[in-house]
Write a protein that holds these residues in place. Structure first.
Motif, PDB file in Angstrom:
ATOM      1  N   ARG A  72       0.835  -1.193   0.000  1.00  0.00           N
ATOM      2  CA  ARG A  72       0.000   0.000   0.000  1.00  0.00           C
ATOM      3  C   ARG A  72       0.874   1.248   0.000  1.00  0.00           C
ATOM      4  N   HIS A  73       0.610   2.131  -0.958  1.00  0.00           N
ATOM      5  CA  HIS A  73       1.415   3.348  -1.041  1.00  0.00           C
ATOM      6  C   HIS A  73       1.249   4.208   0.212  1.00  0.00           C
ATOM      7  N   ALA A  74       0.083   4.166   0.819  1.00  0.00           N
ATOM      8  CA  ALA A  74      -0.169   4.992   2.005  1.00  0.00           C
ATOM      9  C   ALA A  74       0.721   4.614   3.176  1.00  0.00           C
ATOM     10  N   ALA A  75       1.320   3.430   3.156  1.00  0.00           N
ATOM     11  CA  ALA A  75       2.176   2.991   4.260  1.00  0.00           C
ATOM     12  C   ALA A  75       3.584   3.576   4.177  1.00  0.00           C
ATOM     13  N   LEU A  76       3.947   4.189   3.071  1.00  0.00           N
ATOM     14  CA  LEU A  76       5.320   4.664   2.878  1.00  0.00           C
ATOM     15  C   LEU A  76       5.598   5.943   3.656  1.00  0.00           C
ATOM     16  N   ASN A  77       6.828   6.023   4.181  1.00  0.00           N
ATOM     17  CA  ASN A  77       7.315   7.267   4.765  1.00  0.00           C
ATOM     18  C   ASN A  77       7.657   8.244   3.654  1.00  0.00           C
ATOM     19  N   ALA A  78       7.443   9.508   3.891  1.00  0.00           N
ATOM     20  CA  ALA A  78       7.680  10.508   2.855  1.00  0.00           C
ATOM     21  C   ALA A  78       9.157  10.753   2.601  1.00  0.00           C
ATOM     22  N   ALA A  80      11.953   8.869   4.354  1.00  0.00           N
ATOM     23  CA  ALA A  80      12.851   7.858   4.919  1.00  0.00           C
ATOM     24  C   ALA A  80      12.418   6.486   4.429  1.00  0.00           C
ATOM     25  N   PRO A  81      13.327   5.509   4.434  1.00  0.00           N
ATOM     26  CA  PRO A  81      12.945   4.161   4.028  1.00  0.00           C
ATOM     27  C   PRO A  81      11.832   3.619   4.920  1.00  0.00           C
ATOM     28  N   ASP A 130      15.919  -6.889   5.205  1.00  0.00           N
ATOM     29  CA  ASP A 130      16.084  -6.725   6.647  1.00  0.00           C
ATOM     30  C   ASP A 130      15.383  -7.912   7.318  1.00  0.00           C
ATOM     31  N   GLY A 131      16.058  -9.059   7.285  1.00  0.00           N
ATOM     32  CA  GLY A 131      15.468 -10.285   7.803  1.00  0.00           C
ATOM     33  C   GLY A 131      14.273 -10.678   6.970  1.00  0.00           C
ATOM     34  N   ASP A 132      13.078 -10.807   7.635  1.00  0.00           N
ATOM     35  CA  ASP A 132      11.865 -11.173   6.903  1.00  0.00           C
ATOM     36  C   ASP A 132      11.128  -9.940   6.388  1.00  0.00           C
ATOM     37  N   ALA A 133      11.838  -8.834   6.331  1.00  0.00           N
ATOM     38  CA  ALA A 133      11.233  -7.583   5.877  1.00  0.00           C
ATOM     39  C   ALA A 133      12.082  -6.973   4.760  1.00  0.00           C
ATOM     40  N   ILE A 134      11.526  -5.954   4.115  1.00  0.00           N
ATOM     41  CA  ILE A 134      12.258  -5.195   3.091  1.00  0.00           C
ATOM     42  C   ILE A 134      12.214  -3.728   3.472  1.00  0.00           C
ATOM     43  N   LEU A 135      13.226  -2.998   3.022  1.00  0.00           N
ATOM     44  CA  LEU A 135      13.271  -1.548   3.208  1.00  0.00           C
ATOM     45  C   LEU A 135      13.014  -0.882   1.857  1.00  0.00           C
ATOM     46  N   VAL A 136      11.921  -0.134   1.783  1.00  0.00           N
ATOM     47  CA  VAL A 136      11.530   0.529   0.536  1.00  0.00           C
ATOM     48  C   VAL A 136      11.982   1.980   0.586  1.00  0.00           C
ATOM     49  N   PRO A 137      12.758   2.421  -0.411  1.00  0.00           N
ATOM     50  CA  PRO A 137      13.241   3.810  -0.397  1.00  0.00           C
ATOM     51  C   PRO A 137      12.091   4.789  -0.608  1.00  0.00           C
ATOM     52  N   PRO A 138      12.225   6.017  -0.136  1.00  0.00           N
ATOM     53  CA  PRO A 138      11.179   7.031  -0.355  1.00  0.00           C
ATOM     54  C   PRO A 138      11.177   7.495  -1.812  1.00  0.00           C
ATOM     55  N   GLY A 139      10.104   8.161  -2.182  1.00  0.00           N
ATOM     56  CA  GLY A 139      10.049   8.788  -3.512  1.00  0.00           C
ATOM     57  C   GLY A 139       9.183   8.069  -4.518  1.00  0.00           C
TER      58      GLY A 139
END
Length: 425
Positions: A72-78, A80-81, A130-139
């Motif tokens: 969901r795009h709404a979950a992204l930080n503006a 920060a990852p 990041d283990g069982d997670a991913i880090l999504v870059p902003p933008g």
């Protein structure tokens, strides 16, 4: 095929411009009404009889455009990852099985349906694990790397118009829309003659004063790229009675006849006289160079009159380059009209003249040119020889510079329009 009558043309002048001839064809040749249904695999080179209206959207569902993760795009930080927990997998042809929560991401592959609750994808090379997670870059923008249903073609939209000539792209589009068969127009039957005792078949030893026939094979090759069934009808001798009989017979079995030679003013030029004697001469002489001695007429298809319709006859010049020019501007649009195809203008693009040339007003001229790219400029250089019989000039140049009727001089640096041979010859 559509029925033609002997009065479907009306022209009383002695010399016709290219534009007038083409307008006459467009206005007076009736569109065909018959159709055939053919398998999609046999539709290449045919003309679509009816518009293809998309029965489904294309693509048919919201799907991933990349290999990566959907979320969901709404979950992204503006700025920060964003850490999203990997929650399942969606492969092409399968998809995810549950609603995706706000802080989750689904491993997804190109073409797979977007899982419920997701609207954006990140490419796999753009994330960090990041283990069982991913880090999504902003933008990332909302909807990035995802294709909505109907993005290509909306359901109910006209995907292909009636009269469209079907090539690989059109057939692929029809297949994507689920079409196994298409309704197409019948292919016009075109008969091709050469004329003259001076001609010999390729492969046959030449007698004195003979040359091998090339026009017939050039025309048949040009027809191979158009929607028709072409027949090689051989060489007509310089005999008035035999020419008239052969044309009359061929008119009964064909929808269009093409001849080359025999339409000038010589005592052995019998094609024009045969058209006049057996049918109706539409015009003789076209305001074009090379190619002035071109004729067009109608011959009865059956019964000695025009009650069963008529067959157009295009008498092309005997000189090879003139025959090609008149084919492209006269026979080609006539054939496309008979085939039910929408107008397909010859390719043209802008260039800069690299030559000096003078011509008469009131006549369109086609000058053979070679093209050279000089920086951002395409410069057209005139082929050094002008003869309409120089068949090799078509292999040693790149196209025709089209000089309109009002032009009387071309100087170096002037803008010119070029018809490239590539894709045309």
């Amino acid at each position: 095929m559509a029925q033609l009558s002997d009065d479907c043309f009306a022209f009383g002048g002695a010399l016709m411009s290219v534009d007038d001839a083409q307008a006459l064809i467009a206005a007076r040749i009736p569109a065909p009404e018959d159709e055939q249904v053919v398998p999609l695999a046999a539709a290449r080179g045919r003309v679509l009889a009816h518009a293809l209206v998309a029965p489904i959207p294309l693509p048919p569902f919201f799907n991933a455009a990349v290999d990566g993760w959907a979320f969901r795009h709404a979950a992204l930080n503006a700025d920060a990852p964003t850490r999203l927990v990997e929650a399942g997998r969606a492969a092409a042809g399968h998809g995810a099985t549950r609603q995706v929560a706000a802080q989750e991401a689904v491993r997804i592959f190109t073409g797979a349906p977007m899982p419920d609750g997701t609207d954006t994808c990140v490419m796999q090379e753009d994330i960090q694990r990041d283990g069982d997670a991913i880090l999504v870059p902003p933008g990332l923008k909302r909807g990035a790397n995802a294709r909505p249903a109907g993005e290509d073609v909306a359901q109910g939209a006209v995907a292909l118009a009636a009269g469209r000539l079907l090539g690989p792209a059109e057939i692929g589009l029809a297949a994507a829309l689920g079409q196994a068969r298409l309704a197409v127009r019948p292919l016009p039957r075109v008969g091709v003659f050469s004329t003259g005792d001076e001609l010999a078949e390729p492969g046959v030893p030449l007698r004195a004063a003979q040359t091998h026939d090339s026009n017939r094979f050039t025309l048949l090759a040009l027809l191979a790229g158009l929607p028709c069934v072409a027949s090689d009808l051989g060489i007509l001798p310089d005999d008035a009675a035999r020419t008239a009989a052969a044309l009359a017979s061929a008119a009964r079995d064909h929808d269009l006849l093409l001849t080359s030679g025999g339409v000038s003013t010589g005592e052995e030029d019998h094609v024009r006289a045969a058209i006049e004697a057996g049918g109706s001469l539409v015009f003789w002489r076209l305001a074009v160079k090379p190619g002035r001695p071109a004729a067009m007429g109608m011959l009865p298809k059956a019964g000695g009159d025009f009650t069963a319709g008529g067959t157009p006859v295009v008498g092309l010049p005997g000189n090879p380059v003139a025959a090609v020019v008149c084919f492209l501007h006269l026979a080609r649009p006539l054939l496309l009209r008979l085939a039910g195809a929408t107008d397909r203008p010859l390719p043209r693009y802008a260039a800069v003249a690299g030559f000096d040339y003078r011509k008469k007003a009131g006549r369109r001229e086609y000058v053979r040119v070679t093209l050279r790219t000089e920086g951002t400029i395409t410069r057209a250089h005139k082929f050094p020889r002008e003869g309409a019989g120089l068949l090799s000039s078509l292999t040693q140049s790149d196209g025709f510079a089209e000089l309109p009727e009002h032009v009387t001089r071309v100087a170096p640096g002037d803008a010119v329009t070029v018809l490239p041979f590539a894709g045309m010859l």
